[in-house]
Design an enzyme around this catalytic site. Structure first.
Site, short mmCIF file in Angstrom:
data_model
loop_
_atom_site.label_atom_id
_atom_site.label_comp_id
_atom_site.label_asym_id
_atom_site.label_seq_id
_atom_site.Cartn_x
_atom_site.Cartn_y
_atom_site.Cartn_z
N ASP A 1 0.86 -1.17 0.00
CA ASP A 1 0.00 0.00 0.00
C ASP A 1 0.91 1.23 0.00
O ASP A 1 2.13 1.12 0.22
CB ASP A 1 -0.88 -0.04 1.25
CG ASP A 1 -1.88 1.10 1.32
OD1 ASP A 1 -2.20 1.69 0.27
OD2 ASP A 1 -2.33 1.41 2.44
N ASP B 1 -0.24 5.08 1.10
CA ASP B 1 -0.48 6.00 2.23
C ASP B 1 -0.42 5.25 3.56
O ASP B 1 -1.07 4.22 3.74
CB ASP B 1 -1.84 6.67 2.07
CG ASP B 1 -1.89 7.60 0.87
OD1 ASP B 1 -1.42 8.73 0.99
OD2 ASP B 1 -2.39 7.16 -0.19
N ASP C 1 -1.54 -0.91 6.04
CA ASP C 1 -1.81 -0.33 7.36
C ASP C 1 -3.29 -0.15 7.67
O ASP C 1 -3.65 0.13 8.81
CB ASP C 1 -1.14 1.04 7.48
CG ASP C 1 -1.88 2.11 6.67
OD1 ASP C 1 -2.14 1.88 5.47
OD2 ASP C 1 -2.21 3.17 7.24
#
Length: 247
Positions: free
Chosen positions: A23, A25, A197
């Protein structure tokens, strides 16, 4: 880094073809109130580029952002695979009926968002996202997300993707898990790693279980097999991989 993760990375480095996916961000770049300001952490771009030059290794960025936005914001260059909109942008932008439905969705959400100071509506290539990170009144922020879920988000043809201070609604049912499985199959990958996250990354963790090396960044319940505390931990993982691969 735990001993178990260190050993998993060492074993993973011996597999080919190898898929290394992440991922963006909150993993490669810090979360920002202004998404356009979310640039990669120092040195991350260079590490990813080094990993991508290793024979038999593919580096993929798998994001909720649209591909064009991800490329422009990150400034990353290299022989990467780019997967946007949680897997909906895999072979190009949406067209036809899906594009029409996406625009209708944004129009329905606009008045709800405009009524809450600090809220922001982001139109995405495969849907729209309501952001409340900068809403000072947290009760109003929670209520807005609830109203979106109970209103436009109640359409069974839409896929809801809740995240940290955001609710995204997509006009397709693609997710990061299906995107990773597609990449793994396309590459014939014998090993795969995924770093994430947020809530939407859990699809990716579950998809790669039990053989993939899945790493949750930060706190919270997770299906990932491993965890690092923060973006410094992510950098340590990338550096460990580069050393193991002699990148």
């Amino acid at each position: 880094m735990t001993t178990a993760l260190d050993q998993a990375l060492d074993e993973l480095a011996g597999r080919r073809p190898l898929l290394l996916a992440s991922d963006y961000d909150g993993v490669l770049a810090r979360l920002r109130d202004d998404p356009a300001a979310a640039v990669p952490e120092p040195g991350v771009g260079e590490l990813l580029a080094r990993l991508a030059t290793v024979d038999g290794v593919t580096v993929a960025l798998v994001s909720g952002r649209g591909v064009a936005d991800l490329q422009a914001t990150s400034g990353l260059t290299g022989p990467f695979r780019w997967v946007g909109s949680h897997g909906a942008e895999f072979d190009g932008p949406l067209t036809g009926d899906l594009a029409v439905r996406r625009d209708q969705l944004a129009a329905a959400l606009a008045p709800l968002v405009e009524a809450v100071p600090g809220a922001r509506l982001e139109q995405k290539p495969a849907g729209a996202a309501v952001h409340v990170r900068t809403v000072a009144d947290r009760a109003a922020a929670d209520q807005l997300l609830a109203d979106v879920a109970a209103g436009p988000g109640a359409d069974p043809a839409l896929t809801a993707k809740p995240g940290k201070d955001v609710l995204e609604l997509a006009v397709t049912d693609a997710d990061k898990g299906s995107a990773l499985l597609r990449l793994r199959e396309e590459l014939g990958a014998q090993g795969a790693l995924y770093l994430g996250d947020d809530v939407t990354d859990e699809d990716g963790f579950r998809a790669l279980a039990p053989d993939g090396v899945t790493i949750k960044v930060g706190d919270g319940d997770t299906a990932a097999a491993h965890r690092v505390p923060d973006l410094d931990g992510v950098r340590a993982v990338l550096e460990r991989l580069a050393a193991a691969l002699r990148a």
